[in-house]
Motif scaffolding. Sequence first.
Motif, PDB file in Angstrom:
ATOM      1  N   GLU A 107     -29.304  21.853  26.707  1.00 13.05           N
ATOM      2  CA  GLU A 107     -29.224  20.473  28.072  1.00 13.05           C
ATOM      3  C   GLU A 107     -31.441  20.989  28.132  1.00 13.05           C
ATOM      4  O   GLU A 107     -31.491  19.754  28.592  1.00 13.05           O
ATOM      5  N   SER A 108     -31.479  21.610  27.822  1.00 21.49           N
ATOM      6  CA  SER A 108     -32.948  21.761  28.115  1.00 21.49           C
ATOM      7  C   SER A 108     -33.984  21.002  26.811  1.00 21.49           C
ATOM      8  O   SER A 108     -35.275  20.098  27.776  1.00 21.49           O
ATOM      9  N   GLN A 157     -33.735  13.245  30.801  1.00 26.02           N
ATOM     10  CA  GLN A 157     -32.719  13.237  31.006  1.00 26.02           C
ATOM     11  C   GLN A 157     -31.445  14.534  31.609  1.00 26.02           C
ATOM     12  O   GLN A 157     -32.221  15.368  30.644  1.00 26.02           O
ATOM     13  N   GLN A 158     -30.055  14.787  32.087  1.00 30.75           N
ATOM     14  CA  GLN A 158     -29.121  15.046  32.262  1.00 30.75           C
ATOM     15  C   GLN A 158     -27.493  14.792  31.644  1.00 30.75           C
ATOM     16  O   GLN A 158     -28.460  13.201  32.078  1.00 30.75           O
ATOM     17  N   TYR A 159     -27.179  15.378  31.043  1.00 30.32           N
ATOM     18  CA  TYR A 159     -25.990  15.281  30.814  1.00 30.32           C
ATOM     19  C   TYR A 159     -24.828  15.909  30.951  1.00 30.32           C
ATOM     20  O   TYR A 159     -25.001  17.113  31.357  1.00 30.32           O
ATOM     21  N   ALA A 166     -22.904  18.774  29.953  1.00 23.08           N
ATOM     22  CA  ALA A 166     -22.635  19.430  28.483  1.00 23.08           C
ATOM     23  C   ALA A 166     -21.752  20.184  28.276  1.00 23.08           C
ATOM     24  O   ALA A 166     -20.789  20.235  29.195  1.00 23.08           O
ATOM     25  N   HIS A 167     -21.542  20.265  27.044  1.00 26.29           N
ATOM     26  CA  HIS A 167     -20.007  20.740  26.777  1.00 26.29           C
ATOM     27  C   HIS A 167     -19.352  20.318  26.457  1.00 26.29           C
ATOM     28  O   HIS A 167     -17.850  20.282  27.022  1.00 26.29           O
ATOM     29  N   ASP A 168     -18.978  18.846  26.661  1.00 26.48           N
ATOM     30  CA  ASP A 168     -17.954  17.787  26.195  1.00 26.48           C
ATOM     31  C   ASP A 168     -18.278  17.071  25.283  1.00 26.48           C
ATOM     32  O   ASP A 168     -19.702  16.587  24.944  1.00 26.48           O
ATOM     33  N   ALA A 169     -17.627  17.347  24.199  1.00 27.98           N
ATOM     34  CA  ALA A 169     -18.356  17.127  22.790  1.00 27.98           C
ATOM     35  C   ALA A 169     -19.049  15.720  22.588  1.00 27.98           C
ATOM     36  O   ALA A 169     -20.177  15.790  21.453  1.00 27.98           O
ATOM     37  N   LEU A 170     -18.189  15.780  22.887  1.00 30.43           N
ATOM     38  CA  LEU A 170     -18.406  13.486  23.142  1.00 30.43           C
ATOM     39  C   LEU A 170     -19.623  13.530  23.587  1.00 30.43           C
ATOM     40  O   LEU A 170     -21.248  12.695  22.696  1.00 30.43           O
ATOM     41  N   GLN A 171     -20.177  13.831  25.059  1.00 26.03           N
ATOM     42  CA  GLN A 171     -21.504  13.765  25.297  1.00 26.03           C
ATOM     43  C   GLN A 171     -22.654  14.417  24.818  1.00 26.03           C
ATOM     44  O   GLN A 171     -23.666  14.313  24.326  1.00 26.03           O
ATOM     45  N   ASP A 172     -22.173  15.671  23.917  1.00 28.36           N
ATOM     46  CA  ASP A 172     -23.365  16.742  23.191  1.00 28.36           C
ATOM     47  C   ASP A 172     -23.772  16.315  22.350  1.00 28.36           C
ATOM     48  O   ASP A 172     -24.659  15.326  21.522  1.00 28.36           O
ATOM     49  N   ALA A 173     -22.762  15.193  21.586  1.00 29.98           N
ATOM     50  CA  ALA A 173     -23.292  14.454  20.157  1.00 29.98           C
ATOM     51  C   ALA A 173     -23.583  13.472  20.689  1.00 29.98           C
ATOM     52  O   ALA A 173     -24.612  12.496  19.693  1.00 29.98           O
ATOM     53  N   SER A 174     -23.822  12.516  22.257  1.00 29.61           N
ATOM     54  CA  SER A 174     -23.998  11.574  22.405  1.00 29.61           C
ATOM     55  C   SER A 174     -25.766  11.461  22.450  1.00 29.61           C
ATOM     56  O   SER A 174     -26.576  10.729  21.673  1.00 29.61           O
ATOM     57  N   SER A 175     -25.367  12.596  23.146  1.00 32.14           N
ATOM     58  CA  SER A 175     -27.445  13.281  23.654  1.00 32.14           C
ATOM     59  C   SER A 175     -27.825  13.800  23.315  1.00 32.14           C
ATOM     60  O   SER A 175     -29.041  13.535  22.440  1.00 32.14           O
ATOM     61  N   LEU A 176     -27.377  14.276  21.461  1.00 34.47           N
ATOM     62  CA  LEU A 176     -27.530  14.981  20.776  1.00 34.47           C
ATOM     63  C   LEU A 176     -28.336  13.494  19.242  1.00 34.47           C
ATOM     64  O   LEU A 176     -30.025  13.327  19.637  1.00 34.47           O
ATOM     65  N   LYS A 177     -27.889  12.608  19.548  1.00 36.77           N
ATOM     66  CA  LYS A 177     -28.095  11.178  19.288  1.00 36.77           C
ATOM     67  C   LYS A 177     -30.179  10.670  19.215  1.00 36.77           C
ATOM     68  O   LYS A 177     -30.729  10.107  19.032  1.00 36.77           O
ATOM     69  N   GLN A 178     -29.211  10.608  20.876  1.00 33.43           N
ATOM     70  CA  GLN A 178     -30.491   9.743  21.676  1.00 33.43           C
ATOM     71  C   GLN A 178     -31.957  11.007  21.433  1.00 33.43           C
ATOM     72  O   GLN A 178     -32.623  10.316  21.314  1.00 33.43           O
ATOM     73  N   LEU A 179     -31.369  12.065  21.918  1.00 32.98           N
ATOM     74  CA  LEU A 179     -32.460  13.422  21.339  1.00 32.98           C
ATOM     75  C   LEU A 179     -33.115  12.933  20.377  1.00 32.98           C
ATOM     76  O   LEU A 179     -35.001  13.094  19.975  1.00 32.98           O
ATOM     77  N   PHE A 180     -32.514  12.769  19.415  1.00 32.85           N
ATOM     78  CA  PHE A 180     -33.543  13.462  18.031  1.00 32.85           C
ATOM     79  C   PHE A 180     -33.795  11.665  17.741  1.00 32.85           C
ATOM     80  O   PHE A 180     -34.924  12.003  17.074  1.00 32.85           O
ATOM     81  N   GLU A 181     -32.937  10.849  18.123  1.00 32.96           N
ATOM     82  CA  GLU A 181     -33.986   9.373  17.475  1.00 32.96           C
ATOM     83  C   GLU A 181     -35.299   8.822  18.724  1.00 32.96           C
ATOM     84  O   GLU A 181     -35.740   8.328  17.946  1.00 32.96           O
ATOM     85  N   SER A 182     -35.627   9.889  19.552  1.00 30.13           N
ATOM     86  CA  SER A 182     -36.451   9.569  20.542  1.00 30.13           C
ATOM     87  C   SER A 182     -37.870  10.466  19.677  1.00 30.13           C
ATOM     88  O   SER A 182     -38.568  10.514  20.539  1.00 30.13           O
ATOM     89  N   CYS A 183     -37.569  11.476  18.856  1.00 31.28           N
ATOM     90  CA  CYS A 183     -38.550  12.262  17.825  1.00 31.28           C
ATOM     91  C   CYS A 183     -38.606  12.313  16.712  1.00 31.28           C
ATOM     92  O   CYS A 183     -38.325  11.228  16.567  1.00 31.28           O
ATOM     93  N   ASN A 184     -40.196  12.764  16.556  1.00 28.83           N
ATOM     94  CA  ASN A 184     -39.934  12.090  14.789  1.00 28.83           C
ATOM     95  C   ASN A 184     -40.590  13.900  13.908  1.00 28.83           C
ATOM     96  O   ASN A 184     -40.780  14.630  14.953  1.00 28.83           O
ATOM     97  N   PHE A 185     -39.543  13.954  13.353  1.00 28.57           N
ATOM     98  CA  PHE A 185     -39.359  14.941  12.557  1.00 28.57           C
ATOM     99  C   PHE A 185     -40.554  14.778  11.138  1.00 28.57           C
ATOM    100  O   PHE A 185     -39.719  13.415  10.659  1.00 28.57           O
ATOM    101  N   ASP A 186     -41.001  15.726  10.701  1.00 25.64           N
ATOM    102  CA  ASP A 186     -41.565  15.756   9.406  1.00 25.64           C
ATOM    103  C   ASP A 186     -40.880  16.261   8.504  1.00 25.64           C
ATOM    104  O   ASP A 186     -39.695  16.607   8.604  1.00 25.64           O
TER     105      ASP A 186
END
Length: 309
Positions: A172-173, A181-183, A185-205
Amino acid sequence: MNTQESIDLSITPIPPPVWKPESVSLDTFENLTFFDLEATGLERDSHITQIAATRGSEEMSCYIMPKKKINNKASQVTGITTKEGRMFHFGKPVPSLSINEAINKFMQFCTITAGKVVLVGHNSKVYDCPILLNAIKNCSSTAHFETCVSGFLDTRKLFQLTYPGRKSYSQESLVQSLCNQQYQAHDALQDASSLKQLFESCNFDDVSLKESSFSLTSALDALAYSNTVATNFPSLEKLVLEKVLSECMARKIAGSGLNLKHLHIAYLRNGTDGICSLFTEGERRVRVTKSKKIIESVCSYLKKSCPEQ
């Protein structure tokens, strides 16, 4: 200890050494599938109440009727309750599947033509992964799971490596500060979808990705080790309470495949030398410890509780 018990102890075999498995990282990160689950509690043997996953534009989600009671805290957090064989989400009835049906549906989602998927979850190594693998094992579906999943990526560790020094690494943080954004939390589909968006918005080595991942094989090995500890530790708890052993050392003994009965056997057979040989056996690394202090402490306890035949 009566004579028959002593005789039984003297002939019972001691299991071979078991060592805590090392985690093996993944080398490739293709077919990322973001997942999350809700459960009846925080324990590793908790039952799944909701599981969801998303990959590309596809997604799946289902509620699962647990055979364990959902604890009050879990219900407050997830809004999931059961009553008279029905499931509810914040008071509204929702359709539910059996755990076997849900696991089959989840594995169908993970089965793709272009190789295996990597399951991406937040804090998945500590929470989601053990609960999921326990459920898959109980459904006799481990072999099938191995054909479609190569391993896991824990985004909590990934963000700890990529953004050190943050006060909070909760999903959430992270979503709020990095995606603004806020979403729900603790709804499995919302958690998975927001994690996908979060991951894709960042660059990781590549190094951080590798260090935050673990193969399915190593996850299964870790689960087996954890189950070994859970099986053997209760018999050793008395030694912790009586300050014969620290809890950490008792868990190490339990994880090595030993319980209190095995210690009795070794002591009955050869006294202090028996415990010393048992704790120090192994070629590249010792089974438990070489510490004379710990060995003497255990032997002192066994001398009182396990008199000679």
